[in-house]
Design a protein around this motif. Structure first.
Motif, PDB file in Angstrom:
ATOM      1  N   LEU A 231       3.658   0.376   6.064  1.00 54.20           N
ATOM      2  CA  LEU A 231       4.386   1.352   6.875  1.00 54.20           C
ATOM      3  C   LEU A 231       4.070   2.774   6.441  1.00 54.20           C
ATOM      4  N   PHE A 232       3.700   2.932   5.171  1.00 53.80           N
ATOM      5  CA  PHE A 232       3.324   4.224   4.610  1.00 53.80           C
ATOM      6  C   PHE A 232       1.819   4.441   4.669  1.00 53.80           C
ATOM      7  N   GLY A 233       1.085   3.423   5.105  1.00 48.72           N
ATOM      8  CA  GLY A 233      -0.369   3.489   5.059  1.00 48.72           C
ATOM      9  C   GLY A 233      -0.869   3.307   3.633  1.00 48.72           C
ATOM     10  N   LEU A 234      -0.101   2.573   2.818  1.00 49.05           N
ATOM     11  CA  LEU A 234      -0.434   2.379   1.407  1.00 49.05           C
ATOM     12  C   LEU A 234      -0.647   0.906   1.097  1.00 49.05           C
ATOM     13  N   GLU A 235      -1.133   0.659  -0.101  1.00 40.35           N
ATOM     14  CA  GLU A 235      -1.230  -0.708  -0.585  1.00 40.35           C
ATOM     15  C   GLU A 235       0.050  -1.039  -1.343  1.00 40.35           C
TER      16      GLU A 235
ATOM     17  N   ASN B  78      13.339   1.190   7.105  1.00 43.48           N
ATOM     18  CA  ASN B  78      12.408   0.171   7.590  1.00 43.48           C
ATOM     19  C   ASN B  78      12.689  -1.229   7.057  1.00 43.48           C
ATOM     20  N   ILE B  79      13.818  -1.409   6.403  1.00 41.01           N
ATOM     21  CA  ILE B  79      14.210  -2.744   5.943  1.00 41.01           C
ATOM     22  C   ILE B  79      15.156  -3.346   6.967  1.00 41.01           C
TER      23      ILE B  79
ATOM     24  N   LYS C 206       5.120  -6.130   3.603  1.00 38.51           N
ATOM     25  CA  LYS C 206       5.102  -5.386   4.873  1.00 38.51           C
ATOM     26  C   LYS C 206       5.557  -3.937   4.715  1.00 38.51           C
ATOM     27  N   ILE C 207       6.147  -3.607   3.575  1.00 40.61           N
ATOM     28  CA  ILE C 207       6.709  -2.268   3.409  1.00 40.61           C
ATOM     29  C   ILE C 207       5.629  -1.219   3.164  1.00 40.61           C
TER      30      ILE C 207
END
Length: 153
Positions: A63-67, A48-49, A59-60
């Motif tokens: 993508l995982f639904g994380l902070e 995803n980079i 923004k990364i």
């Protein structure tokens, strides 16, 4: 109307099937990733980079639904392992972009190959019409999750 009091065997619940399938996929990906000195999480981040511009660090994690703070350790490990480097954004100096190193590009290609092989194998066995229905169902499940999230707030 669905009777929510009816007890379903766990094998017939949506969440059980999604979770067990994802865990099986993750185990398979991890077994492959370890051969190349990475993990599934690292592979997913690499995939995803943006190879040309890099990707803003902020923004990364979404993508995982994380902070953002949730993947700080992984990004640090990736930097220590020479997979990524951090660059200050040239337009807005407040932002940091995560960029791939040559080694990171190499590992990204490994991750891409494994993901493609798995998807190809599934697509060989599951007819296109069934996959289309699967994707529609998953989108609907995600909509229900979003609605539950809003109701719970």
């Amino acid at each position: 109307m669905i009777d929510t009091k009816v007890k379903l065997p766990r094998e017939e619940t949506i969440d059980y099937n999604i979770k067990t399938a994802w865990h099986a996929i993750a185990r398979m990906y991890n077994a492959e990733a370890v051969k190349y000195g990475i993990t599934t999480s690292i592979g997913y981040i690499l995939l995803n980079i943006d190879e040309e511009e890099g990707t803003p660090a902020t923004k990364i994690a979404p993508l995982f639904g994380l902070e953002a703070r949730s993947i700080t350790r992984t990004l640090k490990k990736m930097e220590d392992d020479g997979l990524i480097m951090r660059k200050q954004d040239e337009v807005d100096r407040r932002y940091v972009r995560i960029c791939l190193t040559p080694k990171g590009r190499e590992k990204k290609e490994v991750a891409r190959r494994v993901v493609r092989q798995f998807n190809f194998a599934v697509r060989e066995r599951v007819p296109a019409e069934k996959l289309q229905v699967f994707f529609e169902v998953i989108r609907t499940v995600m909509q229900v999750v979003d609605e539950f999230s809003i109701q719970s707030s």
